[in-house]
Scaffold this active site. Structure first.
Site, PDB file in Angstrom:
ATOM      1  N   THR A 133       3.109  -7.816  16.890  1.00  0.00           N
ATOM      2  CA  THR A 133       4.386  -7.140  16.593  1.00  0.00           C
ATOM      3  C   THR A 133       5.042  -6.600  17.865  1.00  0.00           C
ATOM      4  OG1 THR A 133       3.205  -5.063  16.196  1.00  0.00           O
ATOM      5  CG2 THR A 133       3.672  -6.460  14.271  1.00  0.00           C
ATOM      6  N   GLY A 176       3.884  -1.178   8.332  1.00  0.00           N
ATOM      7  CA  GLY A 176       5.161  -0.844   7.707  1.00  0.00           C
ATOM      8  C   GLY A 176       4.937  -0.583   6.236  1.00  0.00           C
ATOM      9  N   ASN A 231       4.390  -3.705 -11.187  1.00  0.00           N
ATOM     10  CA  ASN A 231       5.302  -4.727 -11.710  1.00  0.00           C
ATOM     11  C   ASN A 231       6.747  -4.476 -11.281  1.00  0.00           C
ATOM     12  OD1 ASN A 231       5.263  -2.396 -13.336  1.00  0.00           O
ATOM     13  ND2 ASN A 231       5.948  -3.483 -15.153  1.00  0.00           N
ATOM     14  N   LYS A 236       0.812  -1.222   0.000  1.00  0.00           N
ATOM     15  CA  LYS A 236       0.000   0.000   0.000  1.00  0.00           C
ATOM     16  C   LYS A 236       0.843   1.268   0.000  1.00  0.00           C
ATOM     17  CE  LYS A 236      -2.034  -1.391   3.755  1.00  0.00           C
ATOM     18  NZ  LYS A 236      -1.454  -2.738   3.819  1.00  0.00           N
TER      19      LYS A 236
END
Length: 420
Positions: A128, A39, A410, A15
């Site tokens: 985490t 992250g 890509n 993202k």
């Protein structure tokens, strides 16, 4: 007008790059939930930069970045990030704003997170250990300290009260780790936080909308980690879906227009929890290696598997996704064949819905096979150049999910994205 970018899987969909790519089309980028457990990886001047608290529009000088009230904020992480961003010549005091209603992560939240996870043993959820869960628990328990409280002369008194409450819980866990160094760093970071732009967030963002400014709301984690609709209890502590935008920023539902959902061309997951299409074999290892699948926050190896369209369609439904962005398509470049999960077989029954409790049932994914494209897609600039096999793969996903893939990423570079 508010557009939304959020994850459709278990987080780590890429993202950060996507927000960074679209940010120049907006005046404001706003984080609406999550904390330093997120992250978001960007590449700035060819260098890798991971943002945990600051919105991903920060590297665009003319864009206002807002940390919304739905976020839980670790001042230590924020200060480190601001220092790192400043090294690129970005003045955070110019274009970073923080809502007064944003909840603070205090050192004992991190301690509670660690103590709780240690006690779970084999049942741990894969936290985490950043203090996210305990911070959100204090929010719903009405005990939290918020950024706006920093301006109150009774802040230290209230901090001590909260610390004492946490200490009783830590004593029950028999947690004896010394966190005095964390506290020292925390109070230094609070002094820095006081120098930033602390605003009445909901008025601030709505005034921008009233002025005709375009707002991009940035989500953290992914839809399958949503506190209500994710793979409970292996979820995060906030609303990661589009509904969380309203709560996390203080904007009305009718202000939201486009919802861009981000999915990898395959699936990954960090930490514990159900993962129907996980590949615990050489193919899974190959996906991990080719995709550099290690957590941006924790560094942990990500679990890898084929794309799960049952879960993806579900995520698109609950979010109202209008467009999808498919990332890491290039990771599949060398595979002879690809598999796509189109249904679950649960206790002999064919099912195309995400079950209430994934971790209490044995799910056998039902796959449809596709030919790979054997092409270096990283050099492709135009949709007309896509290999026929990749187009077939994408078209099938579009038809099954009912929300179109409009962009394909890509490669990690900012320019490596193809508009379909």
């Amino acid at each position: 007008m508010v557009d939304v970018i959020l994850g459709l899987q278990w987080g780590d969909e890429g993202k950060g790059k996507i927000v960074d790519f679209f940010a120049p089309n907006y005046d404001v980028v706003a984080r609406f939930q999550g904390g330093p457990n997120a992250g978001h990886t960007l590449y700035v001047d060819g260098k890798k930069m991971v943002l945990h608290q600051i919105p991903s529009g920060i590297f665009h000088q003319n864009i206002v970045n807002i940390i919304g009230n739905g976020v839980v904020l670790d001042p230590i992480t924020l200060k480190r990030e601001c220092d790192a961003v400043a090294a690129y010549g970005i003045d955070v005091r110019k274009n970073l704003f923080i809502s007064q209603r944003t909840n603070l992560i205090v050192p004992t939240h991190r301690a509670l997170d660690k103590a709780s996870e240690l006690q779970k043993g084999d049942s741990k959820i894969g936290s985490t250990l950043k203090g996210i869960g305990p911070a959100y628990m204090d929010k719903t328990g009405r005990n939290a300290l918020r950024v706006g409280d920093l301006m109150d002369k009774s802040f230290i008194t209230n901090y001590i009260k909260l610390r004492l409450k946490h200490q009783k819980l830590l004593d029950n866990f028999h947690f004896i780790e010394d966190i005095s160094a964390w506290e020292e760093e925390f109070f230094e970071a609070l002094e820095f936080l006081r120098t930033l732009n602390i605003v009445n967030g909901e008025y601030f963002i709505n005034s921008k909308i009233s002025e005709g400014k375009k707002v991009l709301a940035e989500g953290a984690q992914g839809s399958m980690l949503d506190i209500d609709f994710g793979t409970f209890p292996f979820v995060t502590s906030s609303s990661t879906i589009s509904a969380g935008v309203c709560n996390g920023l203080g904007v009305a539902p009718q202000k939201i227009k486009d919802i861009l959902g981000v999915t990898k061309a395959y699936c990954t997951r960090v930490g514990g929890g159900p993962f129907p299409t996980e590949l615990e074999d050489a193919t899974g290892e190959e996906l991990r290696k080719l995709g550099s699948e290690f957590g941006a926050t924790t560094g942990r190896p990500r679990r890898c598997g084929w794309i799960d369209l049952v879960a993806l369609k579900y995520a698109c439904m609950i979010n109202g996704v209008t467009k999808m962005v498919m990332t890491k398509a290039d990771v599949l470049d060398t595979f002879e064949n690809l598999q796509v999960c189109t249904a679950y077989n649960i206790n002999g029954a064919h099912q195309e819905e995400v079950p209430f409790q994934m971790n209490n049932v044995v799910i056998d994914p039902v796959y449809k096979k596709f030919a790979g494209w054997h092409t270096d897609s990283t050099q492709i600039k135009d949709a007309a150049e896509l290999p026929a096999e990749m187009s077939t793969y994408i078209d099938f996903i579009n038809g099954y999910v009912g929300a179109p893939v409009k962009y394909v990423s890509n490669g990690p570079g900012r320019e490596q994205i193809i508009s379909l």
